[in-house]
Design a protein around this motif. Structure first.
Motif, PDB file in Angstrom:
ATOM      1  N   ASP A  35       0.824  -1.206   0.000  1.00 56.88           N
ATOM      2  CA  ASP A  35       0.000   0.000   0.000  1.00 56.88           C
ATOM      3  C   ASP A  35       0.861   1.260   0.000  1.00 56.88           C
ATOM      4  O   ASP A  35       1.944   1.304   0.608  1.00 56.88           O
ATOM      5  CB  ASP A  35      -0.913   0.009   1.227  1.00 56.88           C
ATOM      6  CG  ASP A  35      -2.034  -1.008   1.124  1.00 56.88           C
ATOM      7  OD1 ASP A  35      -2.431  -1.340  -0.003  1.00 56.88           O
ATOM      8  OD2 ASP A  35      -2.513  -1.472   2.182  1.00 56.88           O
ATOM      9  N   THR A  36       0.366   2.283  -0.684  1.00 59.87           N
ATOM     10  CA  THR A  36       0.988   3.604  -0.667  1.00 59.87           C
ATOM     11  C   THR A  36      -0.087   4.622  -0.287  1.00 59.87           C
ATOM     12  O   THR A  36      -1.253   4.271  -0.090  1.00 59.87           O
ATOM     13  CB  THR A  36       1.579   3.953  -2.042  1.00 59.87           C
ATOM     14  OG1 THR A  36       0.527   3.953  -3.023  1.00 59.87           O
ATOM     15  CG2 THR A  36       2.647   2.945  -2.451  1.00 59.87           C
ATOM     16  N   ASP A  37       0.289   5.891  -0.210  1.00 63.32           N
ATOM     17  CA  ASP A  37      -0.657   6.921   0.220  1.00 63.32           C
ATOM     18  C   ASP A  37      -1.837   7.065  -0.731  1.00 63.32           C
ATOM     19  O   ASP A  37      -2.964   7.337  -0.302  1.00 63.32           O
ATOM     20  CB  ASP A  37       0.056   8.272   0.356  1.00 63.32           C
ATOM     21  CG  ASP A  37       1.016   8.296   1.538  1.00 63.32           C
ATOM     22  OD1 ASP A  37       0.843   7.463   2.446  1.00 63.32           O
ATOM     23  OD2 ASP A  37       1.931   9.139   1.540  1.00 63.32           O
ATOM     24  N   ASN A  38      -1.606   6.884  -2.035  1.00 55.23           N
ATOM     25  CA  ASN A  38      -2.696   7.089  -2.995  1.00 55.23           C
ATOM     26  C   ASN A  38      -2.982   5.872  -3.865  1.00 55.23           C
ATOM     27  O   ASN A  38      -3.560   5.974  -4.935  1.00 55.23           O
ATOM     28  CB  ASN A  38      -2.390   8.304  -3.897  1.00 55.23           C
ATOM     29  CG  ASN A  38      -1.079   8.140  -4.652  1.00 55.23           C
ATOM     30  OD1 ASN A  38      -0.316   7.219  -4.385  1.00 55.23           O
ATOM     31  ND2 ASN A  38      -0.825   9.036  -5.582  1.00 55.23           N
ATOM     32  N   GLY A  39      -2.555   4.694  -3.383  1.00 55.83           N
ATOM     33  CA  GLY A  39      -2.798   3.472  -4.145  1.00 55.83           C
ATOM     34  C   GLY A  39      -1.969   2.321  -3.617  1.00 55.83           C
ATOM     35  O   GLY A  39      -1.957   2.067  -2.420  1.00 55.83           O
ATOM     36  N   PHE A  40      -1.230   1.664  -4.497  1.00 54.24           N
ATOM     37  CA  PHE A  40      -0.335   0.595  -4.069  1.00 54.24           C
ATOM     38  C   PHE A  40       0.716   0.339  -5.135  1.00 54.24           C
ATOM     39  O   PHE A  40       0.561   0.703  -6.306  1.00 54.24           O
ATOM     40  CB  PHE A  40      -1.106  -0.701  -3.745  1.00 54.24           C
ATOM     41  CG  PHE A  40      -1.884  -1.284  -4.900  1.00 54.24           C
ATOM     42  CD1 PHE A  40      -1.271  -2.109  -5.838  1.00 54.24           C
ATOM     43  CD2 PHE A  40      -3.244  -1.023  -5.032  1.00 54.24           C
ATOM     44  CE1 PHE A  40      -1.992  -2.654  -6.894  1.00 54.24           C
ATOM     45  CE2 PHE A  40      -3.973  -1.560  -6.086  1.00 54.24           C
ATOM     46  CZ  PHE A  40      -3.343  -2.381  -7.018  1.00 54.24           C
ATOM     47  N   ASP A  41       1.817  -0.290  -4.705  1.00 53.54           N
ATOM     48  CA  ASP A  41       2.862  -0.751  -5.614  1.00 53.54           C
ATOM     49  C   ASP A  41       2.694  -2.246  -5.828  1.00 53.54           C
ATOM     50  O   ASP A  41       2.404  -2.995  -4.882  1.00 53.54           O
ATOM     51  CB  ASP A  41       4.254  -0.480  -5.038  1.00 53.54           C
ATOM     52  CG  ASP A  41       4.554   0.999  -4.901  1.00 53.54           C
ATOM     53  OD1 ASP A  41       3.957   1.791  -5.662  1.00 53.54           O
ATOM     54  OD2 ASP A  41       5.382   1.362  -4.046  1.00 53.54           O
ATOM     55  N   ALA A  42       2.888  -2.688  -7.067  1.00 59.82           N
ATOM     56  CA  ALA A  42       2.793  -4.109  -7.400  1.00 59.82           C
ATOM     57  C   ALA A  42       4.110  -4.535  -8.055  1.00 59.82           C
ATOM     58  O   ALA A  42       4.666  -3.800  -8.875  1.00 59.82           O
ATOM     59  CB  ALA A  42       1.625  -4.356  -8.350  1.00 59.82           C
ATOM     60  N   PHE A  43       4.598  -5.716  -7.668  1.00 57.54           N
ATOM     61  CA  PHE A  43       5.889  -6.186  -8.145  1.00 57.54           C
ATOM     62  C   PHE A  43       5.717  -7.405  -9.054  1.00 57.54           C
ATOM     63  O   PHE A  43       4.918  -8.298  -8.771  1.00 57.54           O
ATOM     64  CB  PHE A  43       6.796  -6.546  -6.969  1.00 57.54           C
ATOM     65  CG  PHE A  43       7.165  -5.364  -6.115  1.00 57.54           C
ATOM     66  CD1 PHE A  43       8.335  -4.658  -6.345  1.00 57.54           C
ATOM     67  CD2 PHE A  43       6.326  -4.937  -5.095  1.00 57.54           C
ATOM     68  CE1 PHE A  43       8.670  -3.555  -5.570  1.00 57.54           C
ATOM     69  CE2 PHE A  43       6.651  -3.844  -4.313  1.00 57.54           C
ATOM     70  CZ  PHE A  43       7.829  -3.147  -4.553  1.00 57.54           C
ATOM     71  N   VAL A  44       6.492  -7.426 -10.140  1.00 56.89           N
ATOM     72  CA  VAL A  44       6.428  -8.518 -11.105  1.00 56.89           C
ATOM     73  C   VAL A  44       7.838  -8.767 -11.640  1.00 56.89           C
ATOM     74  O   VAL A  44       8.630  -7.833 -11.813  1.00 56.89           O
ATOM     75  CB  VAL A  44       5.453  -8.178 -12.265  1.00 56.89           C
ATOM     76  CG1 VAL A  44       5.883  -6.923 -13.015  1.00 56.89           C
ATOM     77  CG2 VAL A  44       5.311  -9.351 -13.218  1.00 56.89           C
ATOM     78  N   GLN A  45       8.162 -10.038 -11.879  1.00 52.95           N
ATOM     79  CA  GLN A  45       9.448 -10.342 -12.484  1.00 52.95           C
ATOM     80  C   GLN A  45       9.517  -9.693 -13.865  1.00 52.95           C
ATOM     81  O   GLN A  45       8.570  -9.764 -14.642  1.00 52.95           O
ATOM     82  CB  GLN A  45       9.630 -11.854 -12.614  1.00 52.95           C
ATOM     83  CG  GLN A  45       9.810 -12.573 -11.296  1.00 52.95           C
ATOM     84  CD  GLN A  45      10.024 -14.055 -11.491  1.00 52.95           C
ATOM     85  OE1 GLN A  45      10.646 -14.474 -12.466  1.00 52.95           O
ATOM     86  NE2 GLN A  45       9.517 -14.858 -10.576  1.00 52.95           N
ATOM     87  N   GLN A  46      10.650  -9.098 -14.160  1.00 54.76           N
ATOM     88  CA  GLN A  46      10.781  -8.332 -15.395  1.00 54.76           C
ATOM     89  C   GLN A  46      10.474  -9.188 -16.629  1.00 54.76           C
ATOM     90  O   GLN A  46       9.819  -8.731 -17.565  1.00 54.76           O
ATOM     91  CB  GLN A  46      12.187  -7.741 -15.494  1.00 54.76           C
ATOM     92  CG  GLN A  46      12.349  -6.709 -16.585  1.00 54.76           C
ATOM     93  CD  GLN A  46      13.623  -5.903 -16.422  1.00 54.76           C
ATOM     94  OE1 GLN A  46      14.419  -6.154 -15.518  1.00 54.76           O
ATOM     95  NE2 GLN A  46      13.823  -4.919 -17.279  1.00 54.76           N
ATOM     96  N   GLY A  47      10.915 -10.428 -16.620  1.00 54.40           N
ATOM     97  CA  GLY A  47      10.712 -11.293 -17.775  1.00 54.40           C
ATOM     98  C   GLY A  47       9.288 -11.773 -17.950  1.00 54.40           C
ATOM     99  O   GLY A  47       8.939 -12.321 -19.001  1.00 54.40           O
ATOM    100  N   LEU A  48       8.448 -11.579 -16.921  1.00 59.52           N
ATOM    101  CA  LEU A  48       7.064 -12.045 -16.983  1.00 59.52           C
ATOM    102  C   LEU A  48       6.071 -10.906 -17.193  1.00 59.52           C
ATOM    103  O   LEU A  48       4.868 -11.148 -17.293  1.00 59.52           O
ATOM    104  CB  LEU A  48       6.699 -12.791 -15.690  1.00 59.52           C
ATOM    105  CG  LEU A  48       7.482 -14.073 -15.401  1.00 59.52           C
ATOM    106  CD1 LEU A  48       7.050 -14.673 -14.066  1.00 59.52           C
ATOM    107  CD2 LEU A  48       7.299 -15.092 -16.517  1.00 59.52           C
TER     108      LEU A  48
END
Length: 280
Positions: A35-48
């Motif tokens: 979560d962030t102040d105005n939404g969220f960060d999502a992480f994904v493997q670069q190759g995918l």
């Protein structure tokens, strides 16, 4: 292995809308969310990462009016970011999870030291917390344990501290595979074996307990493989999915392979569920 961080910002978003959007992001290979102040960060493997799929998904959720930015997160930066934000965690007043740079707290029955190195599963996510709660409630003495989607191996390490005899930790991500080995050493756990792969590397032996904290679609694909190596009377704990509609889907699929639903935990809309193998 490098990751991308996709930062989403929303004008307004309801909690249920965020949950649905995150569930859809998981379908296109996103692994974890912060979560962030105005939404969220999502992480994904670069190759995918496939931006065309992300754009199609945003079109389906156009009511969210989401904006996003993409940033490459190399291993070194990930570790610095994690260290600056990681705080110790206490589970059920029994288990203390900390990083190597935090002081020990010997008043807790169990202490786990974690260095994730870009793998995920520090206990802070709701699903990991609930799985750890289940482990603390369950007798692991002398048990052979399979930890699927092991990540940092935090679940397998806690199982070892709870008396498990042998633990096999499996993850398809090479960074997670290496992280499990290092974290086992950090916690003086010498009965955990880390394997790189997915269901195809599950050893052909019987397990007393299986831990699988992944996501709904992978679970549905792999439940048959888990049931094949779980002893009759053995326990299996699932997490990584939502109460609606995922739990009913998981439960229905488990019944096909002799896995009987016992109960479940819920934090926010995330769920962890306990099953027992009643027949072969």
């Amino acid at each position: 292995m490098d990751y991308l961080k996709v930062s989403f910002a929303f004008g307004e978003i309801e909690e249920y809308q965020k949950d649905l959007f995150i569930a859809d992001l998981a379908e296109i290979n996103f692994e974890t969310f912060e979560d962030t102040d105005n939404g969220f960060d999502a992480f994904v493997q670069q190759g995918l990462f496939e931006e065309n799929k992300l754009k199609a998904l945003l079109a389906e959720h156009q009511e969210l009016q989401a904006q996003y930015q993409i940033e490459e997160v190399v291993t070194e930066n990930w570790n610095k970011e994690w260290e600056s934000n990681f705080s110790p965690l206490i589970i059920s007043d029994e288990c203390y999870v900390r990083a190597t740079f935090h002081e020990a707290q010997p008043q807790y029955r169990y202490e786990i030291v974690i260095d994730p190195k870009m793998s995920f599963g520090t206990g802070h996510h709701q699903t990991t917390t609930m799985m750890m709660q289940y482990i603390l409630e369950t007798d692991f003495n002398g048990a052979d344990v399979l930890d699927m989607g092991a990540g940092t191996a935090i679940l397998g390490i806690l199982a070892a501290k709870r008396g498990a005899k042998n633990i096999v930790a499996i993850d398809y991500d090479e960074v997670c595979y290496e992280s499990a080995i290092e974290n086992a050493k950090l916690n003086d756990v010498d009965n955990l074996v880390s394997l790189h792969g997915s269901k195809e590397v599950i050893p052909q032996q019987e397990f007393d307990v299986i831990l699988a904290n992944i996501n709904r679609n992978i679970l549905l694909d792999q439940i048959e493989s888990y049931a094949a190596v779980l002893k009759t009377g053995g326990l299996i704990f699932f997490s990584g999915f939502y109460e609606t509609p995922d739990l009913e889907m998981i439960q229905s699929h488990c019944e096909k392979f002799g896995l009987s639903y016992q109960n479940h935990k819920k934090i926010d809309n995330w769920v962890a569920a306990k099953f027992i193998k009643t027949e072969n």
